[in-house]
Design a protein around this motif. Structure first.
Motif, PDB file in Angstrom:
ATOM      1  N   ALA A 165       0.185  -1.746  -3.590  1.00 37.35           N
ATOM      2  CA  ALA A 165      -1.064  -1.006  -3.564  1.00 37.35           C
ATOM      3  C   ALA A 165      -1.837  -1.146  -4.869  1.00 37.35           C
ATOM      4  O   ALA A 165      -3.034  -0.918  -4.906  1.00 37.35           O
ATOM      5  N   ASN A 166      -1.150  -1.474  -5.963  1.00 35.17           N
ATOM      6  CA  ASN A 166      -1.843  -1.720  -7.217  1.00 35.17           C
ATOM      7  C   ASN A 166      -2.358  -3.150  -7.243  1.00 35.17           C
ATOM      8  O   ASN A 166      -1.685  -4.076  -6.790  1.00 35.17           O
ATOM      9  N   ARG A 167      -3.539  -3.323  -7.812  1.00 40.86           N
ATOM     10  CA  ARG A 167      -4.156  -4.642  -7.891  1.00 40.86           C
ATOM     11  C   ARG A 167      -4.558  -4.886  -9.341  1.00 40.86           C
ATOM     12  O   ARG A 167      -5.319  -4.114  -9.916  1.00 40.86           O
ATOM     13  N   GLY A 168      -4.025  -5.958  -9.914  1.00 42.75           N
ATOM     14  CA  GLY A 168      -4.300  -6.221 -11.311  1.00 42.75           C
ATOM     15  C   GLY A 168      -4.615  -7.679 -11.569  1.00 42.75           C
ATOM     16  O   GLY A 168      -4.235  -8.569 -10.796  1.00 42.75           O
ATOM     17  N   THR A 169      -5.324  -7.941 -12.664  1.00 41.56           N
ATOM     18  CA  THR A 169      -5.475  -9.318 -13.134  1.00 41.56           C
ATOM     19  C   THR A 169      -4.163  -9.725 -13.801  1.00 41.56           C
ATOM     20  O   THR A 169      -3.405  -8.878 -14.289  1.00 41.56           O
ATOM     21  N   LEU A 170      -3.895 -11.024 -13.831  1.00 39.76           N
ATOM     22  CA  LEU A 170      -2.611 -11.491 -14.343  1.00 39.76           C
ATOM     23  C   LEU A 170      -2.780 -12.707 -15.242  1.00 39.76           C
ATOM     24  O   LEU A 170      -3.503 -13.650 -14.899  1.00 39.76           O
ATOM     25  N   LYS A 171      -2.124 -12.660 -16.390  1.00 42.09           N
ATOM     26  CA  LYS A 171      -1.975 -13.813 -17.268  1.00 42.09           C
ATOM     27  C   LYS A 171      -0.480 -14.063 -17.407  1.00 42.09           C
ATOM     28  O   LYS A 171       0.260 -13.173 -17.821  1.00 42.09           O
ATOM     29  N   THR A 172      -0.056 -15.246 -17.046  1.00 38.62           N
ATOM     30  CA  THR A 172       1.375 -15.547 -16.979  1.00 38.62           C
ATOM     31  C   THR A 172       1.688 -16.760 -17.835  1.00 38.62           C
ATOM     32  O   THR A 172       1.061 -17.810 -17.686  1.00 38.62           O
ATOM     33  N   THR A 173       2.647 -16.607 -18.731  1.00 38.64           N
ATOM     34  CA  THR A 173       3.141 -17.707 -19.556  1.00 38.64           C
ATOM     35  C   THR A 173       4.630 -17.852 -19.324  1.00 38.64           C
ATOM     36  O   THR A 173       5.382 -16.894 -19.492  1.00 38.64           O
ATOM     37  N   SER A 327      -4.708  -5.247   0.582  1.00 39.88           N
ATOM     38  CA  SER A 327      -3.287  -4.877   0.591  1.00 39.88           C
ATOM     39  C   SER A 327      -3.114  -3.489   1.192  1.00 39.88           C
ATOM     40  O   SER A 327      -3.990  -2.629   1.096  1.00 39.88           O
ATOM     41  N   GLY A 328      -1.973  -3.276   1.812  1.00 44.64           N
ATOM     42  CA  GLY A 328      -1.691  -2.011   2.463  1.00 44.64           C
ATOM     43  C   GLY A 328      -0.926  -1.070   1.561  1.00 44.64           C
ATOM     44  O   GLY A 328      -0.309  -1.466   0.580  1.00 44.64           O
ATOM     45  N   ARG A 329      -0.977   0.202   1.923  1.00 39.51           N
ATOM     46  CA  ARG A 329      -0.188   1.199   1.208  1.00 39.51           C
ATOM     47  C   ARG A 329       0.168   2.322   2.176  1.00 39.51           C
ATOM     48  O   ARG A 329      -0.505   2.546   3.178  1.00 39.51           O
ATOM     49  N   GLY A 330       1.234   3.016   1.864  1.00 34.98           N
ATOM     50  CA  GLY A 330       1.613   4.170   2.675  1.00 34.98           C
ATOM     51  C   GLY A 330       2.268   3.778   3.985  1.00 34.98           C
ATOM     52  O   GLY A 330       2.867   2.716   4.118  1.00 34.98           O
ATOM     53  N   ILE A 331       2.136   4.655   4.976  1.00 41.49           N
ATOM     54  CA  ILE A 331       2.765   4.472   6.273  1.00 41.49           C
ATOM     55  C   ILE A 331       2.358   3.126   6.883  1.00 41.49           C
ATOM     56  O   ILE A 331       1.179   2.789   6.950  1.00 41.49           O
ATOM     57  N   ALA A 332       3.347   2.367   7.305  1.00 34.14           N
ATOM     58  CA  ALA A 332       3.139   1.096   8.016  1.00 34.14           C
ATOM     59  C   ALA A 332       2.417   0.052   7.178  1.00 34.14           C
ATOM     60  O   ALA A 332       1.844  -0.885   7.720  1.00 34.14           O
ATOM     61  N   TYR A 333       2.493   0.151   5.854  1.00 35.49           N
ATOM     62  CA  TYR A 333       1.783  -0.837   5.043  1.00 35.49           C
ATOM     63  C   TYR A 333       2.348  -2.245   5.260  1.00 35.49           C
ATOM     64  O   TYR A 333       1.630  -3.241   5.131  1.00 35.49           O
ATOM     65  N   VAL A 334       3.646  -2.339   5.616  1.00 35.91           N
ATOM     66  CA  VAL A 334       4.219  -3.661   5.872  1.00 35.91           C
ATOM     67  C   VAL A 334       3.538  -4.309   7.076  1.00 35.91           C
ATOM     68  O   VAL A 334       3.313  -5.517   7.104  1.00 35.91           O
ATOM     69  N   TRP A 335       3.202  -3.506   8.096  1.00 36.52           N
ATOM     70  CA  TRP A 335       2.511  -4.040   9.272  1.00 36.52           C
ATOM     71  C   TRP A 335       1.159  -4.626   8.900  1.00 36.52           C
ATOM     72  O   TRP A 335       0.736  -5.650   9.453  1.00 36.52           O
ATOM     73  N   PHE A 428     -12.994  -4.161   3.116  1.00 33.68           N
ATOM     74  CA  PHE A 428     -11.913  -3.734   2.226  1.00 33.68           C
ATOM     75  C   PHE A 428     -11.372  -4.877   1.370  1.00 33.68           C
ATOM     76  O   PHE A 428     -10.268  -4.783   0.854  1.00 33.68           O
ATOM     77  N   ARG A 429     -12.162  -5.931   1.219  1.00 37.03           N
ATOM     78  CA  ARG A 429     -11.717  -7.011   0.336  1.00 37.03           C
ATOM     79  C   ARG A 429     -11.596  -6.492  -1.096  1.00 37.03           C
ATOM     80  O   ARG A 429     -12.470  -5.792  -1.601  1.00 37.03           O
ATOM     81  N   GLY A 430     -10.470  -6.820  -1.723  1.00 38.16           N
ATOM     82  CA  GLY A 430     -10.234  -6.363  -3.087  1.00 38.16           C
ATOM     83  C   GLY A 430      -9.769  -4.930  -3.180  1.00 38.16           C
ATOM     84  O   GLY A 430      -9.800  -4.345  -4.266  1.00 38.16           O
ATOM     85  N   GLN A 431      -9.317  -4.358  -2.070  1.00 39.08           N
ATOM     86  CA  GLN A 431      -8.894  -2.964  -2.070  1.00 39.08           C
ATOM     87  C   GLN A 431      -7.512  -2.815  -1.444  1.00 39.08           C
ATOM     88  O   GLN A 431      -7.028  -3.696  -0.743  1.00 39.08           O
ATOM     89  N   SER A 432      -6.908  -1.657  -1.701  1.00 37.39           N
ATOM     90  CA  SER A 432      -5.679  -1.268  -1.024  1.00 37.39           C
ATOM     91  C   SER A 432      -6.031  -0.196  -0.004  1.00 37.39           C
ATOM     92  O   SER A 432      -6.767   0.751  -0.313  1.00 37.39           O
ATOM     93  N   VAL A 433      -5.512  -0.343   1.204  1.00 41.56           N
ATOM     94  CA  VAL A 433      -5.953   0.509   2.308  1.00 41.56           C
ATOM     95  C   VAL A 433      -4.745   1.048   3.068  1.00 41.56           C
ATOM     96  O   VAL A 433      -3.611   0.597   2.905  1.00 41.56           O
ATOM     97  N   ARG A 434      -5.032   1.997   3.936  1.00 35.31           N
ATOM     98  CA  ARG A 434      -4.033   2.586   4.816  1.00 35.31           C
ATOM     99  C   ARG A 434      -4.328   2.187   6.263  1.00 35.31           C
ATOM    100  O   ARG A 434      -5.423   1.719   6.590  1.00 35.31           O
ATOM    101  N   VAL A 435      -3.342   2.434   7.131  1.00 41.08           N
ATOM    102  CA  VAL A 435      -3.529   2.140   8.544  1.00 41.08           C
ATOM    103  C   VAL A 435      -4.743   2.878   9.085  1.00 41.08           C
ATOM    104  O   VAL A 435      -5.501   2.345   9.905  1.00 41.08           O
ATOM    105  N   ASP A 436      -4.962   4.103   8.626  1.00 37.77           N
ATOM    106  CA  ASP A 436      -6.109   4.879   9.111  1.00 37.77           C
ATOM    107  C   ASP A 436      -7.432   4.179   8.827  1.00 37.77           C
ATOM    108  O   ASP A 436      -8.399   4.342   9.583  1.00 37.77           O
TER     109      ASP A 436
END
Length: 554
Positions: A165-173, A327-335, A428-436
């Motif tokens: 549910a968290n969305r972050g920028t990433l720098k990876t070395t 990205s999903g969060r909460g109930i049924a986020y895997v679905w 909901f592009r760029g957001q975390s959402v719920r089934v509702d």
């Protein structure tokens, strides 16, 4: 992110046991919305080793690669009240050496680090945390390097076991010995000195997760997949299907661009991984791992069927949208991730390969769910990352999850269904959402309240069983009146189509609503005698029994 686990060998059982153990069994007190991780700067030194397995009664891995890493996290407190505690997921194969940045203490609870802030973090506070950790991650070997969220870097975990549910920028070395070829998400640079390589990736847009993958003996093949530039990493002699996979990837990206919105990345990387049949694929933003059997056709079976291979590619590519963009969060986020990826993959097969291929793969999912239906499975909404590792859970979230969308398509019609998907994806592009949130979009586009549909198929465990209890026909009004008693011997209330097939093959279809345990009478006048009646003739709906749907008319 994963498509279809199978536990056919003892070693696979070890792998699955480790994966299932990776998630805590107790729910933390804070909500995932209390504190947000918004940016990651990851620095890791990895040292892979050859895979060594010993087998007596069972097979086990006896040697693991090592990693030493540091992650700087930028956070924001989103709670309206002070936050005294948070939990982050960090693989138990890693030992946390220090967490600094604000006054806190930390302790290990299985796969979680529990952070206790003293004093508590105040609402709207921002700051940084630095995690230092080292250990022996599970998949860090010469022939397969796979480091993702919770291993490569720590992430927040919610009471629902939700870590995306968290969305972050990433720098990876990542520093690795010379000779290893690595891939990840974002703009990449590479340098080499003193027998060591340093890979750097940077992702400017917030994403829920990334992975670093690769191995020692890989070579890179550049392909053009439609409008998408494609880098394929393969081991020698495992590239027989590379052209076909590139073709499938390009066609998938083109279809998703029409269905949802333009493909989010102009480049993709596909890695051929020595998974065997235990694990067929993993999908990350702009990065897919597919079993080497997909590149060779395997020894026999499903992967030699083009529609199945296409579905595998399309499923993993769909993760570039769900959950990478939404990205999903909460109930049924895997679905909201796996169920969507499976059905989008099926729709891609239908659009590119035709109805017969679509029906074949849809029926395979139907049989997959039937293998666990009524055997103690939980509702879709009950499965989270805390309990999603078993075979029953996998079948529910993939196969049943795909059928929930298929049945929604039946309920609202093709045009409305495609508009639902496009509206949801773009809104909901760029957001975390719920089934509702998805259910609200579906109701809005369909122009009617669909809450009962989602209540039944997400939060409850229902399974209809439509049967023809009786069918009679008699002359009437210059034709024939056929009367059918249709019963739903199962549970759940759904509309169902009833087919009246006349002599000569002409068909009439009526749609009726039948609740669980209810029998209704349906009549139709036709110019010719009806010889056959059938409930749900196109098999849109999940049922417990498909053998009692049709009857010959007396």
């Amino acid at each position: 992110m994963v498509r279809r686990f199978w536990s056919s060998t003892a070693l696979v059982v070890v792998i699955l046991a480790l994966a299932v153990a990776a998630f805590p069994t107790t729910a933390p007190s804070q909500s995932l919305e209390d504190i947000l991780f918004q940016a990651f700067e990851i620095t890791a030194d990895i040292r892979p080793v050859p895979l060594q397995v010993t087998c007596t009664d069972q097979c086990r891995i006896v040697r693991f690669g090592t990693m030493k890493a540091k992650t700087l996290v930028q956070f924001k407190v989103n709670s309206p009240s002070p936050v005294s505690q948070a939990r982050v997921f960090l693989d138990s194969d890693l030992n946390a050496k220090a967490v600094t940045g604000v006054p806190l203490t930390f302790r290990r609870e299985r796969e979680n680090l529990v952070l206790t802030f003293n004093p508590p973090l105040q609402p709207d506070a921002t700051g940084s945390l630095t995690f230092e950790y080292e250990g022996q991650p599970f998949l860090l070997f010469d022939d397969l390097i796979l480091l993702d969220d919770g291993v490569l870097y720590p992430v927040l975990v919610s009471p629902f076991g939700d870590i995306s549910a968290n969305r972050g920028t990433l720098k990876t070395t990542v520093t690795v010995p010379a000779g290893y070829l690595l891939a990840s998400t974002g703009k990449m640079t590479r340098s080499e000195t003193g027998g060591m390589q340093t890979y750097r990736w940077e992702v400017g847009e917030p994403l829920p997760y990334i992975a670093v993958v690769g191995g020692r003996v890989y070579r890179s093949i550049e392909k053009q997949a439609g409008q998408i530039g494609l880098t394929v990493l393969v081991r020698p002699q495992y590239d027989a299907f590379a052209d076909k996979i590139a073709d499938f990837t390009g066609k998938t990206a083109e279809y998703y661009s029409r269905l949802l919105y333009p493909f989010p990345f102009d480049r993709m990387t596909v890695v051929s991984a020595p998974f065997g049949r235990a694990l067929l694929g993993l999908g990350f933003p702009a990065l897919m791992m597919l079993t080497e059997d997909a590149f060779t056709g395997g020894q026999s079976g499903d992967l030699r069927r083009d529609s199945y291979l296409f579905l595998l590619v399309a499923h993993e590519a769909a993760h570039t949208y769900f959950p990478a963009q939404t990205s999903g969060r909460g109930i049924a986020y895997v679905w909201l991730s796996e169920g969507f990826a499976e059905y989008l993959g099926l729709m891609t097969v239908q659009a590119v390969m035709g109805q017969a291929a679509f029906r074949k793969e849809l029926d395979e999912d139907r049989k997959w769910y039937a293998s666990v239906a009524g055997r103690g499975e939980l509702p879709i909404g009950a499965y989270t990352r805390l309990n999603s590792g078993g075979a029953t859970a996998v079948a529910v979230r993939y196969a049943k999850g795909a059928f929930v969308l298929h049945m929604l398509r039946f309920l609202v019609g093709d045009d409305a269904f495609q508009k639902i998907l496009q509206t949801y994806a773009t809104r909901f592009r760029g957001q975390s959402v719920r089934v509702d949130d998805f259910a609200q979009v579906a109701s809005e586009v369909a122009g009617r309240d669909l809450s009962d549909f989602f209540r039944q198929w997400i939060n409850e465990r229902v399974l209809p069983d439509y049967t023809i209890a009786e069918a009679t026909s008699a002359a009437a009004e210059g034709g024939f009146r056929t009367t059918v008693k249709v019963r739903n011997a199962g549970t759940g209330a759904m509309p169902v189509e009833v087919l009246f097939e006349q002599e000569g093959g002409e068909k009439v279809i009526k749609r009726v609503d039948i609740g669980g345990g209810v029998t209704i009478e349906v009549s139709e006048i036709t110019p010719r005698r009806v010889t056959k009646v059938e409930a749900d003739p196109e098999k849109w709906l999940l049922q417990s029994n498909y053998t009692n749907d049709a009857a010959t008319v007396r």
